[in-house]
Design a protein around this motif. Structure first.
Motif, PDB file in Angstrom:
ATOM      1  N   VAL A  50     -30.017  11.451   1.837  1.00  0.00           N
ATOM      2  CA  VAL A  50     -29.568  12.473   2.769  1.00  0.00           C
ATOM      3  C   VAL A  50     -29.803  13.824   2.113  1.00  0.00           C
ATOM      4  CG1 VAL A  50     -27.163  12.478   1.990  1.00  0.00           C
ATOM      5  CG2 VAL A  50     -27.709  13.190   4.313  1.00  0.00           C
ATOM      6  N   MET A  51     -30.075  14.822   2.946  1.00  0.00           N
ATOM      7  CA  MET A  51     -30.324  16.145   2.387  1.00  0.00           C
ATOM      8  C   MET A  51     -29.563  17.169   3.203  1.00  0.00           C
ATOM      9  SD  MET A  51     -33.946  17.974   2.004  1.00  0.00           S
ATOM     10  CE  MET A  51     -34.117  17.624   0.280  1.00  0.00           C
ATOM     11  N   TYR A  52     -29.005  18.136   2.518  1.00  0.00           N
ATOM     12  CA  TYR A  52     -28.376  19.229   3.247  1.00  0.00           C
ATOM     13  C   TYR A  52     -28.984  20.538   2.799  1.00  0.00           C
ATOM     14  CZ  TYR A  52     -25.468  19.813  -0.941  1.00  0.00           C
ATOM     15  OH  TYR A  52     -25.037  20.000  -2.227  1.00  0.00           O
ATOM     16  N   ALA A  53     -29.010  21.486   3.727  1.00  0.00           N
ATOM     17  CA  ALA A  53     -29.578  22.797   3.421  1.00  0.00           C
ATOM     18  C   ALA A  53     -28.464  23.824   3.506  1.00  0.00           C
ATOM     19  CB  ALA A  53     -30.677  23.131   4.416  1.00  0.00           C
ATOM     20  N   CYS A  54     -28.433  24.720   2.540  1.00  0.00           N
ATOM     21  CA  CYS A  54     -27.457  25.806   2.568  1.00  0.00           C
ATOM     22  C   CYS A  54     -28.206  27.120   2.444  1.00  0.00           C
ATOM     23  CB  CYS A  54     -26.500  25.699   1.391  1.00  0.00           C
ATOM     24  SG  CYS A  54     -25.314  24.392   1.569  1.00  0.00           S
ATOM     25  N   PRO A  55     -27.747  28.162   3.135  1.00  0.00           N
ATOM     26  CA  PRO A  55     -28.401  29.451   2.967  1.00  0.00           C
ATOM     27  C   PRO A  55     -28.216  29.943   1.538  1.00  0.00           C
ATOM     28  CG  PRO A  55     -26.426  29.663   4.332  1.00  0.00           C
ATOM     29  CD  PRO A  55     -26.609  28.215   4.061  1.00  0.00           C
ATOM     30  N   ASP A  56     -29.273  30.514   0.955  1.00  0.00           N
ATOM     31  CA  ASP A  56     -29.171  30.981  -0.422  1.00  0.00           C
ATOM     32  C   ASP A  56     -28.121  32.066  -0.550  1.00  0.00           C
ATOM     33  OD1 ASP A  56     -30.843  29.244  -1.533  1.00  0.00           O
ATOM     34  OD2 ASP A  56     -32.595  30.561  -1.611  1.00  0.00           O
ATOM     35  N   ASP A  57     -28.052  32.888   0.506  1.00  0.00           N
ATOM     36  CA  ASP A  57     -27.066  33.954   0.492  1.00  0.00           C
ATOM     37  C   ASP A  57     -25.944  33.551   1.453  1.00  0.00           C
ATOM     38  OD1 ASP A  57     -25.594  36.191   0.662  1.00  0.00           O
ATOM     39  OD2 ASP A  57     -27.171  37.474   1.524  1.00  0.00           O
TER      40      ASP A  57
END
Ligand code: FAD
Ligand code: SF4
Ligand code: SF4
Ligand code: FES
Lengths: 264, 650
Positions: free
Chosen positions: B639-646
């Motif tokens: 599973v992969m999640y993406a988070c905003p860098d900022d």
């Protein structure tokens, strides 16, 4: 006896048989790469997939080499879906091992003209495991093994590795490899086992007692002899395959069938 | 860019799903075996697919062609499209590859991962086409994180890499299998025998026929290593490390139970100087002084403790926190962090008449077992007939031990029915086979004594009423149904609790009313630098959870001592995040024919084994282990999640 159907035809098979065996018994062809009768199923090449229906199975796609037959099983070996998946896999094989002659034959047979996919690195080996298994299960040397990757612990199989000390130079791996990733190179009495283009082990060949031609390694003879009982050991002769044929024919018929002594 | 947020997980479209969180961080999107959830529509979907395909490829074992080569080709295709070099036909390639990989791969990595690409192509093809035509948009930057799990792994409190260690067994690499287990758990021989195996109830093979014998496989590799290279096995691995005296701070551990030992082992491997203070003369906690030898031979415990000592851990016996020293003493002696793993050793009373009369023959279960385990046979009451009150594992251990110390009859009194018994069902059956008599729906009312000696237990019949908070039906008394069971010895085994006396006298360490030490997510108590875990935090629980706590604390202490940080550990956040994703779906239907089921383990015959403390289960032979291991479906999931860098951009 178990009754199942393959491609619409009812078929009898005995309990414990695999779908692949049942199909071959009926002359129905299913392509395989990693299966050999003498070694049993391994289930990694996935070329032998079929569609299975029946109790508990709806449009299941399963490898036939390790699928045991059971009552009421309905198998399709050549549906459009199977054909499509199989072709894609052949394209993937071509993309990973583009130089293999035998894979190209397979491709032609299944109507794959060229792979849609670009190869990145040219791998000599398809990791089918035949060499590893024959060396371990038949020859008993266990010189070959799958090696994982040092940088990625999830990788179980990245390449084949050879243990030089354990190798007895019999060359069975080279004979069995479907893509010639392992080769046997005999020059006079020097034998090389070449894995992925590199010399992996080297042996001096012993000469046949009759014709004097170099034919096998001492290590191989020792390994065979070590598995014989005392009675059998007495009958061991150091002969090349050709001379052995004549020698044993003579033993049975009283005539040495050809004069091969020293002039081959 | 997507037009709107959307969510599809485990084949269910979720309307207006709440944005997921990773810790305090809002997640922009999640993609995995179960589907996809997009909360931030600015995220480039092709980039997300590319990153996921890469992550899957990194987790591929490389054995089967569809997954090994297919995932590589897939991620190349996504990269090509993302970089604006895509062609219309690439989308068709992606489709046929995704079908082939998901249908023909050998294990769940390949089978489960590409399904999401098919879903996306079916429902959002225009978004891909737009990228093919115009290249990727330029939005905010995101970072991508992938996690690997499996239904069994997820259920295991210490998250052992179960598919991996089973795979190694299948390939005959037993040593490697053990190494894999040991990288997270230093007590495989103990856990391989007595774990309550939550993993097995989450095993997907169970949806086909029967779940894998995950625990027995673990025991097999632990025993195998023991047979091959007893005791010296770790020496070589860690000789170098031991040679260099540790320069890192000193850590004190209270209690040599599973939690303390695990914590000590990992800290020692990180070169901390670790001292365990143990009140009893024996190490192992309940594994040594609770669980009887016929389930867990003492040699196994001693062997594994010795291995931890070889890492440089010092164990001081006969030293109790409270009576012998205080937390302040430890501070003064230069210990920079403390882990309290003192378990739950005090028994819960039955609260019935006669209990406080001091009759000979009345004994709490934990003390009964402890005295036998410590060889203090004079302390163990004698007699012919024993009655045990309770329905948990401790009760079963007592009632089965009775025969082994010379009782002729052994009874168990439990107020609900067999179905509600919290003890392991295998144990319940084993006890029955040994001749234990069960009295279900029976509650104790009074201990009867004569001449200050127990003579019987007055009981009353019960019936099951409405379900209570635990979901089990509440037993209610049947009026007038009292009867007496004659007994020489009565054992109360209805639960343990923490040592209030000790716990409540630790300055700065807060304790709940029930007698559990209060901790934060990193298992730090309310006192800075003092951590706690295992039964003294959870109440009487299971061994593997205590080990999991010990391991977590070893990381928390390391963070605390090196960075002075108290931020929640990544492992804790990962665990929480995965828990929200339903890794195991009991309703899943798996298209595989049922096989012959699990490979059975052999046991000592009941009539033989009850005469002494020999081990009941015999364990697998190598061939049996390999064939059991071959049943594993390798249900890895990525599973992969993406988070905003900022984060302010979220
Ligand atoms: C009879 C019985 C059978 C069980 N069977 C199973 C089973 O089959 N499977 C399973 O998973 N779990 C089982 N359990 C539960 C399991 O044993 C515990 O959950 C586990 O041992 C808890 O580990 P721990 O490290 O938290 O504490 P413990 O194992 O209780 O260890 C705590 C240690 O701290 C020491 N200590 C206590 N106070 C002090 C002090 N003041 N100073 C110094 N040292 C101190 C104790 O002597 C002990 O050695 C069983 C428990 C019992 C009692
Ligand atoms: S070397 Fe040949 S036989 Fe061995 S795994 Fe590779 S392709 Fe198969
Ligand atoms: S089949 Fe194997 S990988 Fe799947 S849940 Fe069971 S033990 Fe885990
Ligand atoms: S022949 Fe069945 S998977 Fe290779």
């Amino acid at each position: 006896m178990i009754t199942l159907s393959i491609n619409g035809t009812p078929i009898q098979a005995s309990e414990g048989m695999t779908v692949l065996e049942a199909a071959r018994q009926e002359g129905i062809e299913i392509p395989t790469l990693c299966y050999l009768k003498a070694l049993g199923p391994f289930g990694v090449c996935r070329l032998c997939i079929v569609e299975a229906n029946g109790p508990g199975l709806i449009h299941a796609i399963l490898p036939s080499c390790n699928l045991k037959v059971f009552e009421g099983l309905v198998i399709t070996t050549d549906s459009a879906v199977i054909h499509e998946i199989r072709r894609t896999m052949i394209e993937l094989l071509l993309a990973s091992t583009p130089l293999s002659e035998s894979l190209r034959w397979l491709a032609i047979k299944f109507g794959v003209e060229a792979s849609r996919f670009t190869p990145d690195k040219k791998d000599p080996c398809i990791l089918c495991g035949l060499c590893v298994r024959v060396c371990r299960d038949r020859i008993g040397a266990s010189a070959l093994s799958f090696a994982g990757s040092d940088s990625n612990r999830h990788v179980v199989a990245e390449e084949i590795r050879i243990d030089k000390e354990a190798c007895i130079g019999c060359g069975t791996c080279a004979n069995i490899c479907p893509v010639q990733a392992i080769k046997l190179e005999d020059m006079e009495s020097d034998r090389k086992i070449v894995l992925y283009g590199k010399v992996a082990s080297r042996f001096e060949l012993v000469k046949c007692d009759i014709c004097g031609n170099p034919h096998t390694t001492q290590e191989f003879i020792d390994s065979v002899v070590s598995r014989l009982n005392e009675e059998q050991k007495k009958g061991v002769r150091n002969l090349c395959p050709e001379c052995a044929r004549h020698y044993y024919a003579e033993a049975m018929t009283g005539h040495f069938t050809a004069d091969v002594r020293g002039n081959r | 860019m997507m037009e709107k947020a959307f969510s599809c997980w485990n084949n269910k479209e979720i309307e207006s799903a709440l944005p997921l969180k990773y810790g305090d961080l809002g997640v922009a999107a999640v993609i995995g075996w179960g589907g996809i959830q997009v909360f931030d529509t600015r995220l480039d979907i092709v980039e997300l697919c590319y990153q996921y395909a890469q992550a899957v490829q990194n987790n591929s074992c490389g054995q089967c062609i569809p997954c090994r080569t297919g995932m590589r080709v897939l991620s190349d295709l996504f990269a090509k499209i993302r970089d604006g070099r895509g062609e219309e036909r690439d989308l068709d390639y992606i489709k046929s590859l995704s079908i082939a990989i998901s249908k023909a791969s050998m294990c769940e990595i390949g089978q489960s991962s590409p399904r999401v690409f098919l879903y996306l192509l079916e429902n959002f093809r225009d978004a891909f086409e737009a990228t093919v035509k115009g290249g990727g948009g330029s939005g905010p930057e995101y970072s991508f994180h992938s996690l690997l799990t499996a239904p069994c792994m997820q259920a295991c409190p210490i998250h052992l890499d179960i598919p991996k260690y089973i795979e190694e067994i299948k390939a005959g690499r037993f040593r490697e299998s053990l190494d894999c287990i040991k990288s997270r758990l230093p007590l495989p021989g103990i856990v391989g025998r007595v774990c309550v195996r939550p993993c097995e109830s989450n095993c997907r093979r169970g949806l086909v026929d029967e779940s894998l014998q995950i625990r027995h496989l673990k025991r097999f590799v632990a025993d195998y290593a023991l047979k091959c290279t007893p005791n010296t096995r770790l020496a070589a691995d860690h000789a170098a490390q031991l040679a260099s005296p540790s320069s890192l701070p000193r850590v004190a551990i209270i209690g040599a139970g599973p939690s303390g030992l695990t914590c000590a082992s990992f800290l020692a491997k990180k070169s901390y100087e670790v001292t365990i203070f143990e009140m009893l003369p024996e190490s192992g906690g309940m594994a040594a002084v609770g669980i009887p030898d016929y389930r867990l031979p003492r040699d196994i415990v001693r062997e594994e403790v010795a291995e931890i000592e070889q890492l440089g851990v010092k164990i001081l016996h006969g030293k109790a926190l409270g009576p012998h020293f205080t937390l302040e003493d430890l501070e003064r002696a230069g210990y920079k962090a403390v882990f309290i793993g003192m378990g739950c050793h005090c028994h819960k009373s039955l609260d019935i008449e006669g209990e406080d009369r001091g009759y000979y023959g009345y004994v709490p279960g934990v003390y009964f077992l402890r005295n036998i385990n410590l060889g203090l046979m004079d302390e163990v009451p004698k007699g012919k007939k024993m009655v045990v009150v309770g329905g948990g594992n401790v009760a079963i251990d007592c009632v089965r031990t009775a025969f082994r110390v010379g009782f002729d009859e052994s009874h168990i009194v439990y107020r609900r029915s067999r179905r509600e018994m919290p003890a392991d069902s295998v144990e319940i059956d084993d006890a029955e086979a040994e001749g234990v008599k069960y009295h279900f729906l029976t509650a104790p009312k009074r201990i009867i004594g004569e001449n200050s000696k127990v003579t019987g237990l007055e009981c009353v019949r019960m019936e099951l009423g409405e379900p209570d908070a635990s979901g089990r039906r509440r037993p209610v008394e049947v009026p007038g149904s009292e009867f007496v069971i004659e007994a020489d010895v009565i054992v109360a085994a209805i639960g343990q609790e923490g040592d209030f006396n000790c716990m409540c006298n630790l300055p700065g360490v807060e304790v709940t009313k029930k007698g559990a030490i209060i901790v934060d997510e990193n298992l730090m108590t309310t006192r800075n630098g003092v951590f706690a875990g295992g039964d003294c935090v959870t109440g009487p629980d299971v061994l593997i959870k205590a080990c999991a706590h010990g391991r977590l604390v070893s990381m928390a202490i390391d963070e605390f001592l090196t960075k002075g940080k108290t931020e929640t550990l990544g492992e804790v956040l990962d665990e929480k995040f995965l828990a929200g994703l339903k890794v195991y779906d009991p309703a899943e239907s798996i298209a595989l024919p049922a096989g012959p089921g699990r490979v059975a383990v052999t046991h000592e015959h009941p009539s033989e084994r009850i005469n002494d403390f020999r081990e009941v289960d015999k364990g697998y032979t190598a061939d049996e282990a390999v064939s059991e291991a071959s049943r594993c479906l390798r249900c890895y999931r990525v599973v992969m999640y993406a988070c905003p860098d900022d984060p302010s951009n979220a």
